[in-house]
Motif scaffolding. Structure first.
Motif, PDB file in Angstrom:
ATOM      1  N   VAL A   1      43.376  43.357  32.525  1.00 27.08           N
ATOM      2  CA  VAL A   1      44.271  43.503  33.603  1.00 27.08           C
ATOM      3  C   VAL A   1      43.589  42.821  34.777  1.00 27.08           C
ATOM      4  CG1 VAL A   1      45.828  45.575  32.811  1.00 27.08           C
ATOM      5  CG2 VAL A   1      43.461  45.786  34.022  1.00 27.08           C
ATOM      6  N   ASP A   2      44.452  42.339  35.799  1.00 24.27           N
ATOM      7  CA  ASP A   2      43.678  41.570  37.174  1.00 24.27           C
ATOM      8  C   ASP A   2      43.651  42.345  38.283  1.00 24.27           C
ATOM      9  OD1 ASP A   2      43.668  39.316  35.424  1.00 24.27           O
ATOM     10  OD2 ASP A   2      45.860  38.793  36.011  1.00 24.27           O
ATOM     11  N   GLU A   3      43.797  43.784  38.175  1.00 27.07           N
ATOM     12  CA  GLU A   3      44.215  44.516  39.362  1.00 27.07           C
ATOM     13  C   GLU A   3      44.001  45.955  38.785  1.00 27.07           C
ATOM     14  OE1 GLU A   3      47.527  44.529  41.789  1.00 27.07           O
ATOM     15  OE2 GLU A   3      46.604  45.853  43.138  1.00 27.07           O
ATOM     16  N   LEU A   4      43.089  46.843  39.534  1.00 32.52           N
ATOM     17  CA  LEU A   4      43.234  48.321  39.516  1.00 32.52           C
ATOM     18  C   LEU A   4      43.768  48.912  40.778  1.00 32.52           C
ATOM     19  CD1 LEU A   4      39.799  49.530  37.825  1.00 32.52           C
ATOM     20  CD2 LEU A   4      42.241  49.656  36.751  1.00 32.52           C
ATOM     21  N   PRO A   5      44.980  49.477  40.752  1.00 35.62           N
ATOM     22  CA  PRO A   5      45.592  49.888  41.927  1.00 35.62           C
ATOM     23  C   PRO A   5      44.872  50.801  42.814  1.00 35.62           C
ATOM     24  CG  PRO A   5      46.929  50.089  39.736  1.00 35.62           C
ATOM     25  CD  PRO A   5      45.886  49.626  39.280  1.00 35.62           C
TER      26      PRO A   5
ATOM     27  N   GLY B   1      42.375  46.610  44.259  1.00 36.43           N
ATOM     28  CA  GLY B   1      42.675  45.424  44.461  1.00 36.43           C
ATOM     29  C   GLY B   1      42.215  44.699  43.211  1.00 36.43           C
ATOM     30  N   PRO B   2      42.200  43.336  43.466  1.00 42.94           N
ATOM     31  CA  PRO B   2      42.042  42.321  42.084  1.00 42.94           C
ATOM     32  C   PRO B   2      40.638  42.628  41.604  1.00 42.94           C
ATOM     33  CG  PRO B   2      42.797  40.907  44.281  1.00 42.94           C
ATOM     34  CD  PRO B   2      42.419  42.657  44.615  1.00 42.94           C
ATOM     35  N   MET B   3      40.612  42.613  40.247  1.00 36.34           N
ATOM     36  CA  MET B   3      39.328  42.427  39.673  1.00 36.34           C
ATOM     37  C   MET B   3      39.795  42.443  38.206  1.00 36.34           C
ATOM     38  SD  MET B   3      38.589  46.674  40.110  1.00 36.34           S
ATOM     39  CE  MET B   3      36.783  46.633  39.681  1.00 36.34           C
ATOM     40  N   LYS B   4      38.817  41.994  37.378  1.00 37.80           N
ATOM     41  CA  LYS B   4      39.328  42.006  35.942  1.00 37.80           C
ATOM     42  C   LYS B   4      38.686  43.201  35.440  1.00 37.80           C
ATOM     43  CE  LYS B   4      38.871  38.254  32.426  1.00 37.80           C
ATOM     44  NZ  LYS B   4      38.143  36.940  32.156  1.00 37.80           N
ATOM     45  N   ILE B   5      39.487  43.790  34.449  1.00 36.85           N
ATOM     46  CA  ILE B   5      39.129  44.805  33.610  1.00 36.85           C
ATOM     47  C   ILE B   5      39.793  44.774  32.393  1.00 36.85           C
ATOM     48  CG2 ILE B   5      39.620  47.456  33.339  1.00 36.85           C
ATOM     49  CD1 ILE B   5      37.693  47.065  35.608  1.00 36.85           C
ATOM     50  N   VAL B   6      38.911  44.855  31.339  1.00 37.94           N
ATOM     51  CA  VAL B   6      39.312  45.064  29.736  1.00 37.94           C
ATOM     52  C   VAL B   6      39.866  46.438  29.456  1.00 37.94           C
ATOM     53  CG1 VAL B   6      38.569  44.476  27.597  1.00 37.94           C
ATOM     54  CG2 VAL B   6      37.698  43.068  29.374  1.00 37.94           C
ATOM     55  N   VAL B   7      40.860  46.591  29.085  1.00 37.31           N
ATOM     56  CA  VAL B   7      41.376  47.658  28.348  1.00 37.31           C
ATOM     57  C   VAL B   7      41.202  47.716  26.898  1.00 37.31           C
ATOM     58  CG1 VAL B   7      43.512  49.040  28.330  1.00 37.31           C
ATOM     59  CG2 VAL B   7      43.299  47.453  30.100  1.00 37.31           C
ATOM     60  N   TRP B   8      40.048  48.829  26.533  1.00 32.17           N
ATOM     61  CA  TRP B   8      39.926  48.918  25.456  1.00 32.17           C
ATOM     62  C   TRP B   8      40.691  50.020  24.871  1.00 32.17           C
ATOM     63  CZ3 TRP B   8      35.273  47.109  22.386  1.00 32.17           C
ATOM     64  CH2 TRP B   8      34.624  46.128  22.958  1.00 32.17           C
ATOM     65  N   GLY B   9      41.020  50.262  23.471  1.00 28.49           N
ATOM     66  CA  GLY B   9      41.597  51.427  23.052  1.00 28.49           C
ATOM     67  C   GLY B   9      42.047  51.677  21.682  1.00 28.49           C
ATOM     68  N   GLN B  10      42.365  52.466  21.107  1.00 30.18           N
ATOM     69  CA  GLN B  10      43.003  52.662  19.672  1.00 30.18           C
ATOM     70  C   GLN B  10      44.121  53.671  19.861  1.00 30.18           C
ATOM     71  OE1 GLN B  10      39.860  54.778  17.087  1.00 30.18           O
ATOM     72  NE2 GLN B  10      38.751  54.877  19.225  1.00 30.18           N
ATOM     73  N   SER B  11      44.985  53.703  18.802  1.00 31.35           N
ATOM     74  CA  SER B  11      45.839  54.653  18.486  1.00 31.35           C
ATOM     75  C   SER B  11      45.477  56.099  18.102  1.00 31.35           C
ATOM     76  CB  SER B  11      46.902  54.216  17.539  1.00 31.35           C
ATOM     77  OG  SER B  11      46.573  54.340  16.179  1.00 31.35           O
ATOM     78  N   GLN B  12      46.239  57.163  18.286  1.00 31.99           N
ATOM     79  CA  GLN B  12      45.828  58.404  17.834  1.00 31.99           C
ATOM     80  C   GLN B  12      45.607  58.286  16.397  1.00 31.99           C
ATOM     81  OE1 GLN B  12      47.341  63.172  17.528  1.00 31.99           O
ATOM     82  NE2 GLN B  12      48.053  61.797  19.166  1.00 31.99           N
TER      83      GLN B  12
END
Lengths: 181, 185
Positions: A154-158, A161-172
């Protein structure tokens, strides 16, 4: 509604909702540049208190939130780990921050596993995510060891402001197969 | 989750002639966010903020209740049920004193709602919480709030050049003691 007396226990840790007595340790952490480097930077005690009040309010509004992590052997507050979903956040996440003096002892991992188990058991999320700064290799390694993988950027954390963040994750389902099997 | 349900037993509900004051609940957030982004309402309170930050501020208000046992009430207009403001008792870390503060949505200005709600909050501070002194932190340019403070019986006590968490910013400290409050009554 949540139970203010909720307690999760692991080998070496107690996880429970925040209490006002946690503030001093949290304020100390908020002034440590290394610990705060990838999560918004340091803040003075007045701002740390607002953040602390927000953590507490998140519990009241959502019924869940960051647990205070207490080291059993000393009774000390050593960080905050848990499910987190402020308004307009990219996804519900389980996040972690541990004070620097307790790094490299597996505490974040121990607390994250307990938090994710509790989250899937009680909140029934279809998946869990972790928002991680691309330069935060320590957190990325932990996410990977939990079985998560980079899902997207994502390019923004509400609100931040603008910042690059990697969304890591996995399903249940992936988590259950890995950790309860 | 039922947003109408109080999240925890955070504090009391207070009724005045035209208003209900009660701790915030999640269902109030949409109206609070709308007020928080209104530049004119927020002009002398730091400016309007986007909903993501308004939620953090709202959550911090709720947390203030949980941590301190008191906080800002959401103010509802009896006739409409609408959230018209945020008024209450407030003492975050390193604040210059125990404060009774107020914000009323611009659409509801000039009806005396700020005064009505603030009087109820003053009574709550002195009678229920047992405070010895109440302050109000007010921008030097915020003439309407200074008038409201005066109407409550408070006086301009001093001026500060720095506010915890907000840096170097000039504010007037208005206030009154419990003895003054009791005498006026």
């Amino acid at each position: 509604m949540y139970d203010p007396n909720l307690i999760l226990e692991t080998d070496r840790l107690i996880l429970r909702p925040p209490q006002s007595s946690d503030f001093e340790a949290l304020a100390e952490m908020a002034q440590d540049e290394t610990t705060m480097q990838f999560i918004g930077g340091v803040s003075e005690p007045a701002l740390a208190w607002r953040t602390f009040a927000m953590l507490s309010g998140h519990w009241a509004l959502r019924g869940y939130g960051f647990f205070s992590v207490i080291e059993k052997s000393t009774g000390q507050w050593i960080g905050r780990v848990g499910p987190w979903y402020p308004h307009l956040w990219p996804e519900p996440e389980v996040g972690w921050t541990i004070i620097r003096s307790r790094w490299k002892q597996g505490f974040a991992r121990e607390a994250a596993i307990a938090s994710i188990n509790w989250t899937f058991d009680h909140l029934h999320w279809p998946q869990v995510t972790h928002m991680i700064d691309p330069a935060n290799t320590g957190s990325a390694a932990l996410a990977e060891s939990l079985g998560s993988r980079p899902l997207r950027e994502v390019d923004e954390l509400p609100g931040f402001g603008p910042m690059k963040i990697v969304v890591w994750g996995q399903s249940q389902a992936e988590w259950r197969a890995r950790h309860n099997g | 989750m039922d947003e109408r349900r109080p999240t925890l037993d955070l504090g009391p509900t207070i009724e005045t002639e035209r208003l209900i004051l009660r701790p915030p609940i999640l269902a109030d957030f949409a109206e609070r966010a709308e007020m928080a982004r209104d530049e004119e309402t927020m002009a002398l309170l730091g400016g309007g903020i986007v909903p993501a930050l308004a939620w953090r501020s709202f959550a911090a208000q709720v947390g203030h209740w949980a941590l301190r046992g008191y906080g800002f009430f959401d103010v509802l207009e009896k006739t409409s049920g609408a959230v018209v403001g945020s008024v209450g008792t407030h003492f975050p870390q390193d604040w210059p004193g125990r404060e009774v503060g107020w914000v009323i949505h611009r659409a509801c200005w000039r009806k005396g709602y700020g005064f009505e709600a603030a009087m109820a909050a003053m009574a709550y501070a002195f009678d229920d919480l047992g405070w010895d002194q109440v302050i109000h932190v007010i921008s030097p340019e915020n003439i309407p709030s200074q008038k409201l403070a005066a109407a409550l019986g408070s006086r301009h006590l001093r001026t500060i050049e720095k506010l915890a968490g907000y840096g170097e910013i000039t504010n007037q400290i208005w206030g009154q003691s419990r003895a003054e409050w009791v005498c006026e009554k």
